[in-house]
Design an enzyme around this catalytic site. Structure first.
Site, PDB file in Angstrom:
ATOM      1  N   SER A 106       0.829  -1.187   0.000  1.00 52.00           N
ATOM      2  CA  SER A 106       0.000   0.000   0.000  1.00 52.00           C
ATOM      3  C   SER A 106       0.877   1.256   0.000  1.00 52.00           C
ATOM      4  CB  SER A 106      -0.888  -0.023   1.238  1.00 52.00           C
ATOM      5  OG  SER A 106      -1.672   1.128   1.236  1.00 52.00           O
ATOM      6  N   GLY A 107       0.593   2.154  -0.957  1.00 51.29           N
ATOM      7  CA  GLY A 107       1.350   3.404  -1.036  1.00 51.29           C
ATOM      8  C   GLY A 107       2.601   3.306  -1.890  1.00 51.29           C
ATOM      9  N   THR A 111      -1.499   2.493  -8.167  1.00 56.51           N
ATOM     10  CA  THR A 111      -2.574   3.209  -8.840  1.00 56.51           C
ATOM     11  C   THR A 111      -2.007   4.310  -9.714  1.00 56.51           C
ATOM     12  OG1 THR A 111      -3.934   2.679  -6.961  1.00 56.51           O
ATOM     13  CG2 THR A 111      -4.756   4.384  -8.415  1.00 56.51           C
ATOM     14  N   ASN A 156      -1.353   5.262   3.191  1.00 56.21           N
ATOM     15  CA  ASN A 156      -1.514   5.985   1.925  1.00 56.21           C
ATOM     16  C   ASN A 156      -2.778   6.838   2.016  1.00 56.21           C
ATOM     17  OD1 ASN A 156      -1.819   6.806  -0.704  1.00 56.21           O
ATOM     18  ND2 ASN A 156      -1.864   4.743  -1.587  1.00 56.21           N
ATOM     19  N   SER A 159      -5.508   5.340  -0.621  1.00 55.88           N
ATOM     20  CA  SER A 159      -5.291   3.900  -0.736  1.00 55.88           C
ATOM     21  C   SER A 159      -6.477   3.220  -1.419  1.00 55.88           C
ATOM     22  CB  SER A 159      -5.084   3.333   0.657  1.00 55.88           C
ATOM     23  OG  SER A 159      -4.823   1.978   0.558  1.00 55.88           O
ATOM     24  N   SER A 160      -6.153   2.396  -2.432  1.00 53.63           N
ATOM     25  CA  SER A 160      -7.247   1.661  -3.099  1.00 53.63           C
ATOM     26  C   SER A 160      -7.662   0.528  -2.155  1.00 53.63           C
ATOM     27  CB  SER A 160      -6.770   1.058  -4.412  1.00 53.63           C
ATOM     28  OG  SER A 160      -5.892   1.926  -5.074  1.00 53.63           O
ATOM     29  N   GLY A 383      -0.654  -5.547  -2.791  1.00 57.42           N
ATOM     30  CA  GLY A 383       0.545  -6.354  -2.605  1.00 57.42           C
ATOM     31  C   GLY A 383       0.469  -7.078  -1.265  1.00 57.42           C
ATOM     32  N   GLU A 385       0.592  -7.970   2.420  1.00 59.26           N
ATOM     33  CA  GLU A 385       0.367  -7.097   3.576  1.00 59.26           C
ATOM     34  C   GLU A 385       0.747  -7.837   4.838  1.00 59.26           C
ATOM     35  OE1 GLU A 385      -3.181  -4.023   2.331  1.00 59.26           O
ATOM     36  OE2 GLU A 385      -3.557  -5.460   3.926  1.00 59.26           O
TER      37      GLU A 385
HETATM   38  N1  LIG Z   1       5.480   7.840  -9.916  1.00 61.31           N
HETATM   39  C1  LIG Z   1       5.145   8.644  -8.923  1.00 61.31           C
HETATM   40  N2  LIG Z   1       5.555   9.907  -8.919  1.00 61.31           N
HETATM   41  C2  LIG Z   1       5.237  10.715  -7.919  1.00 61.31           C
HETATM   42  N3  LIG Z   1       4.515  10.359  -6.850  1.00 61.31           N
HETATM   43  C3  LIG Z   1       4.077   9.079  -6.778  1.00 61.31           C
HETATM   44  C4  LIG Z   1       4.366   8.157  -7.820  1.00 61.31           C
HETATM   45  N4  LIG Z   1       3.816   7.007  -7.483  1.00 61.31           N
HETATM   46  C5  LIG Z   1       3.201   7.200  -6.290  1.00 61.31           C
HETATM   47  N5  LIG Z   1       3.349   8.444  -5.877  1.00 61.31           N
HETATM   48  C6  LIG Z   1       2.841   9.036  -4.612  1.00 61.31           C
HETATM   49  O1  LIG Z   1       2.524   8.004  -3.743  1.00 61.31           O
HETATM   50  C7  LIG Z   1       1.162   8.048  -3.383  1.00 61.31           C
HETATM   51  C8  LIG Z   1       0.612   6.637  -3.273  1.00 61.31           C
HETATM   52  O2  LIG Z   1       0.544   6.043  -4.550  1.00 61.31           O
HETATM   53  P1  LIG Z   1      -0.625   5.055  -4.965  1.00 61.31           P
HETATM   54  O3  LIG Z   1      -1.926   5.536  -4.501  1.00 61.31           O
HETATM   55  O4  LIG Z   1      -0.455   4.761  -6.383  1.00 61.31           O
HETATM   56  O5  LIG Z   1      -0.234   3.801  -4.149  1.00 61.31           O
HETATM   57  P2  LIG Z   1      -0.858   2.338  -4.264  1.00 61.31           P
HETATM   58  O6  LIG Z   1       0.272   1.442  -4.509  1.00 61.31           O
HETATM   59  O7  LIG Z   1      -1.945   2.352  -5.226  1.00 61.31           O
HETATM   60  O8  LIG Z   1      -1.367   2.129  -2.821  1.00 61.31           O
HETATM   61  P3  LIG Z   1      -2.655   1.300  -2.343  1.00 61.31           P
HETATM   62  O9  LIG Z   1      -2.301  -0.114  -2.389  1.00 61.31           O
HETATM   63  O10 LIG Z   1      -2.842   1.801  -0.980  1.00 61.31           O
HETATM   64  O11 LIG Z   1      -3.732   1.686  -3.252  1.00 61.31           O
HETATM   65  C9  LIG Z   1       0.484   8.840  -4.461  1.00 61.31           C
HETATM   66  O12 LIG Z   1      -0.646   9.496  -3.964  1.00 61.31           O
HETATM   67  C10 LIG Z   1       1.571   9.814  -4.838  1.00 61.31           C
HETATM   68  O13 LIG Z   1       1.584  10.898  -3.947  1.00 61.31           O
HETATM   69 MG   LIG Z   2      -3.890   2.127  -5.171  1.00 60.69          MG
END
Ligand SMILES: Nc1ncnc2c1ncn2[C@@H]1O[C@H](COP(=O)(O)OP(=O)(O)OP(=O)(O)O)[C@@H](O)[C@H]1O
Ligand SMILES: [Mg+2]
Length: 1023
Positions: A106-107, A111, A156, A159-160, A383, A385
């Site tokens: 997560s984070g 996404t 996050n 977070s999705s 992923g 957890e």
């Molecule tokens: N390539 C990137 N460039 C800049 N910032 C990023 C990038 N990827 C992620 N981030 C930052 O990290 C934060 C978390 O990313 P994201 O929501 O994609 O995580 P996730 O893997 O989908 O988490 P979850 O499993 O909780 O959904 C985003 O809101 C953004 O601020």
């Molecule tokens: Mg996500």
């Protein structure tokens, strides 16, 4: 990879496959090196590892997209666009289906990664107006699904809370023509409960903060999140990084784009609001310990919004309907039960609505065209957890990751094996951990954990979480990947609670607490509530619960089984596609840019199985390339292959390998590719290539410069010739025009000349005008400069004879006038005298011309030089002029110097104080001079009286001046004669002599033998 080889020393290694040692430390150190330079992407073969930078990097713009479009995967630095582009182009050329699996904790940025890919396709795929709407819908599905499915968690802020698989459908031209989304296991428990520091799903806050006053009134909501129990448990309704008001606007806008009309939008927000009201429904206990409703207001809002009967709803929340044979009995709830039923309803409504939303979006993105399409699937899934306390949700999620790891192993090994087979290379078994054993442990029919859990859920009697644990212990007792407090050895037991079980996942150990497993797996909703919801007049609720009913009637499935089935379907679907992987890593827990937490990264590298992946990729050969490509790059290294290899590429590569000294076990020759076992072999080759490249570059540069210079020279020469030709043309044309003009003019001129004397015609009048003008012009430049110049006047053409004469006169008059105006009175007087002189002597006496420029003086003897006595004597007569003379005696012609004074009436010959002779002007009958250059003057005096002296013979140096003055004073102009030969003189009355003149070398005056006075004069100088 070729790009990676070139850049390897500067920015770490761009492809882990080329790492010298495949240790975790080397892996992490390479990641860190690159991260410190903001290089967040690194490959493991075709897998992309991405490290969340937690800051905006300038690598996602249109320019970057253009750079990566259609470029070979290995040519450029690793980028998510390179992977997206490669998947897209492989799909187009091979016309098959692909998927990109994005995983990470997560984070970690899953996404974000999926959005970047979608954006890349939106920008880079060809499109039409019609397709633009599909594209917009696909892009806009994101904010809607994120509003309903994402929430702020401790890890996050966005977070999705569901797994998402999205297919992007392409037609054979590569246009994105449609999309389809599958959702997995929404974390419904969040609707009713949030941990400290976490929030409910975004949409609730967005509605309360952003919804218009009217809308809130309609939904019975207050603009205050604190008012709602379901929004306040985490105690962080507002978060600095989230702007709910703005997000609300984006969601509203997105809903419009994905075809949500006003009615359906109202129903949707009605459902969201009903959940908030439901959370505020409170219960009390009556005297018998039964749950009763505290206040009815919230319940009424719920019934209102869901459009169900309020009474039935109240009954459903406080009683359970038990069907006994033909009867229905209502069994009252305790308060706890009632709360459970309320929360279950809230979760069910929200969960079902979410699924409905996904379906609705799918309808809007659906492409109804039956033509064959290929897809690229994007799997944004949770992923691994591992929390301090791990529950049913973690169990499902980690199981999901086991399945995906299994899929990866199968696909990678399959493709590796297929490649070896296709290349005719013997398959060498690879040492790596296969997690199938863990997948079986969880999902095997009748024996797996899920089966046992289901059995416990369905078992009549007092099944509890603990009995479930006991059943697990019974069945899994000696499984190497399963352990509980009871089964563990002494040492391990210390790390386990009695209600825990531990699974040794492929990525590491995770301890699960069994509490809640049965409930969560059952996900029970009481019958009467379900029935009631089916009668709802809110279209969404009715539709959701109706489908739930038809599904459940067949065979109610537990959550775990549903999840297992959906994963099976997913893996089956994915197995049929070509896989691309993105592994996202979180750089630090505090969401700070530039921080690289080694421990956290190590943890993720392990849990994402990256080392496993690398080992599988590196199992046989680290590098393989088509013969053509290999030869193309390295052919300069071997004289046999440079600059051209004319034979079969494989033979060329073999020659190259021999030349480079590859050992037999370092490489293998396949059917179309060379396989190199160790990166170091490749590095040595690459180093040699780097060195050779410089030489080549210099040579190429020189050749190219020569070529350019030649080209440039040729171009310049061509240009010069062209300009020359044009210029010559221009000149020739001008010359021609000039000549034509000249011919015309000359013709005209000649004609004019020939007819000049005839009657006026155009030709001759022009000619004459020209003649006139040219004469006048010439005349202007050649006018005589002085009055005396009478010869320079230009001869005029006949037509101008008269004019010329007039002009000439005018000009001379003008010159005279100018001259006259310019002279002084003295000069004037002088000239007047000279005029008189001229009238007397000009053309007569030879010395006259020399005298002209000699100025006349007033006198030659001043008064002071004249004797006083003389002055006294002749005082009465005004002295006009005096001059020294030589007087010749009458007898013997002896020369005597004398002064001659001219007065008003007479001329006096003076010697000192004596007046030697006084000649009255009246008695002066003539004056003679010779025509020669001498200065002899003879005064002829009337000589009637014999006492009177005879004629006077003198010599004067100022002859002209003297005689001129005399002629004026005595008015004797006519008395002066210029004589040739001799002058007769009367010495006395009646006695004559003569003065003879001749010319000679020396001037002389003497008495000649004949008794005459002989005067020899200088010969006159001719001018
Ligand atoms: N390539 C990137 N460039 C800049 N910032 C990023 C990038 N990827 C992620 N981030 C930052 O990290 C934060 C978390 O990313 P994201 O929501 O994609 O995580 P996730 O893997 O989908 O988490 P979850 O499993 O909780 O959904 C985003 O809101 C953004 O601020
Ligand atoms: Mg996500």
């Amino acid at each position: 990879m070729e790009g990676a080889l070139t850049a390897r020393d500067r920015v770490g290694i761009q492809d882990f496959v080329l790492l010298d040692e495949t240790t975790e430390a080397a892996f992490i150190s390479n990641l860190k090196k690159r991260f410190s330079k903001d290089l967040i992407y690194t490959y493991i073969g075709t897998l992309l590892v991405s490290v969340n930078p937690y800051k905006e990097l300038d690598i996602y713009n249109k320019k970057q997209m253009d750079i990566y479009m259609g470029v070979n995967f290995f040519e450029l630095p690793p980028h998510i666009y390179a992977l997206s582009d490669n998947a897209y182009h492989t799909m187009l050329t091979e016309f098959n289906n692909h998927f990109i699996l994005i995983s990470g904790e997560s984070g970690a940025g899953k996404t974000e990664a999926s959005k970047k890919i979608l954006q890349y396709y939106a920008v880079s795929c060809p499109s039409t107006n019609l397709l633009n709407t599909v594209r917009d819908k696909m892009l806009m599905s994101n904010p809607v699904l994120e509003a309903f499915g994402n929430a702020k968690t401790l890890k996050n802020d966005n977070s999705s809370r569901f797994g998402k698989y999205m297919d992007i459908q392409f037609n054979s031209q590569g246009d994105a023509v449609g999309g389809h989304i599958l959702n997995y296991l929404l974390e419904k428990s969040r609707v009713v409960h949030q941990n400290h520091g976490e929030r409910n799903f975004h949409i609730f806050y967005q509605l309360v903060e952003g919804g218009s006053d009217d809308l809130l009134r309609q939904l019975g909501l207050e603009r205050n999140c604190q008012h709602y129990n379901y929004l306040t448990q985490g105690e962080c309704a507002t978060v600095p990084s989230i702007n709910d008001k703005n997000d609300w606007k984006s969601v509203k806008n997105a809903l419009q784009i994905i075809d949500f009309d006003e009615m359906i939008t109202n129903h949707l927000f009605g459902v969201v609001a009903s959940v908030l009201h439901l959370g505020n429904v409170q219960f009390d206990t009556d005297s018998k310990g039964r749950a009763i409703l505290d206040k009815n207001t919230e319940l009424h809002w719920v019934s209102n919004l869901l459009d169900v009967d309020a009474h039935s709803l109240q009954e459903g929340l406080t009683f359970r309907k038990i069907e006994a044979k033909m009867d229905q009995v209502l069994s009252p709830f305790t308060v706890d039960h009632a709360i459970y039923a309320r929360d279950a309803l809230a979760k069910a409504i929200y969960g079902q609505t979410f699924t409905w939303l996904v379906n609705r979006i799918n309808d809007s993105m659906e492409n109804k065209d039956s033509a064959q399409k290929t897809v690229i699937g994007l799997l944004d899934i949770y992923g691994f957890e591992v929390f301090y306390v791990n529950s049913f949700e973690q169990f499902c999620i980690n199981y999901c990751n086991e399945k995906l790891q299994q899929l990866f192993i199968q696909l990678t090994l399959k493709s590796e094996q297929e490649e070896y087979e296709a290349e005719g290379i013997e398959w060498e078994p690879v040492q790596f951990f296969n997690n199938k054993i863990i997948c079986d442990l969880v999902e095997e029919r009748h024996r797996g954990i899920i089966s046992i859990l289901d059995e416990e859920c369905l078992r009549p009697g007092d099944a509890t979480d603990l009995t479930f644990l006991e059943r697990l212990e019974e069945k899994m007792g000696n499984h190497p990947h399963f352990v509980t407090h009871k089964l563990a050895d002494k040492l391990t037991r210390k790390t386990l609670e009695r209600g825990d079980f531990r699974l040794l996942h492929y990525a590491g150990e995770v301890t699960y607490c069994v509490v809640g497993f049965l409930d969560k797996n059952n996900d029970l909703l009481y019958r009467n509530i379900k029935d009631l919801m089916c009668q709802s007049k809110n279209a969404i609720v009715r539709e959701c619960f109706a489908t739930m009913e038809t599904e459940n009637k067949r065979r109610p499935e537990t959550v775990a089984t549903q999840f297992k089935c959906s994963l099976l379907k997913l893996t089956e679907m994915l197995m049929a596609k070509e896989a691309w992987y993105i592994r996202c890593l979180k750089s630090n827990e505090s969401k700070k840019p530039g921080q690289f937490d080694d421990a956290l990264i190590r943890h993720q590298v392990k849990y994402l199985g990256l080392m496993e992946h690398l080992r599988v990729r590196r199992a046989g050969f680290a590098y393989r390339r088509k013969y053509e490509d290999f030869l193309k790059r390295y052919k300069p290294l071997c004289p046999a292959t440079w600059p051209h290899w004319r034979g079969v590429p494989a033979d060329g590569v073999e020659a190259l390998a021999q030349h480079l000294g590859y050992l037999p076990n370092e490489y293998k020759m396949g059917r179309t590719k060379i396989f190199i076992r160790h990166p170091r072999t490749l590095y040595a080759t690459e180093d040699a290539f780097e060195k050779c490249k410089h030489d080549l570059a210099t040579r190429l540069q020189a050749k190219y410069k020569g070529y350019r210079a030649k080209g440039e020279f040729r171009k310049q020469k061509e240009a010069a010739t062209k300009i020359e030709t044009c210029w010559r043309g221009v000149q020739a044309r001008k010359e021609k025009e000039k000549r034509a003009w000249a011919v015309k003019v000359i013709k005209k001129f000649i004609k004019g000349y020939m007819t000049r004397g005839q009657a006026k015609t155009t030709d001759n009048s022009e000619y004459l005008a020209f003649v006139r003008q040219s004469y006048l012009n010439r005349l202007r430049n050649n006018l005589p400069k002085t009055v005396l110049d009478k010869t320079t006047w230009l001869t005029p053409p006949p037509v101008l004879t008269e004019t010329s004469e007039i002009l000439r006169e005018l000009h001379y008059r003008l010159m005279v006038r100018k001259y006259v105006r310019g002279i002084t009175p003295q000069r004037k007087a002088q000239l007047q005298l000279k005029l008189v002189t001229s009238s007397i002597f000009k053309g007569k006496k030879e010395s006259y011309p020399q005298s002209v420029p000699q100025p006349f003086l007033d006198t030659r003897i001043s008064d002071q030089e004249i004797n006083m006595r003389i002055l006294q004597v002749i005082r009465n007569e005004q002295i006009k002029y005096s001059v020294p003379v030589i007087k010749y005696d009458r007898n013997g012609f002896k020369p005597r110097p004398r002064q001659l004074i001219l007065t008003q009436t007479a001329a006096y010959l003076i010697e000192e104080a004596k007046i030697k002779q006084r000649v009255l002007y009246t008695s002066l009958k003539g004056i003679s001079v010779s025509n020669l250059t001498d200065g002899i003057i003879v005064f002829h005096i009337t000589c009637e009286d014999p006492k009177q002296k005879g004629d006077l013979v003198m010599q004067c140096d100022h002859l002209f001046e003297f005689l001129t003055k005399l002629s004026i004073i005595a008015n004797k102009q006519n008395a002066i004669s210029v004589v040739q030969g001799s002058i007769k003189i009367e010495i006395q009355a009646g006695k004559e002599s003569a003065v003879d003149f001749s010319t000679g070398q020396e001037p002389m005056v003497y008495k000649a033998k004949n008794g005459h006075l002989m005067v020899v004069a200088n010969r006159a100088r001719t001018r």
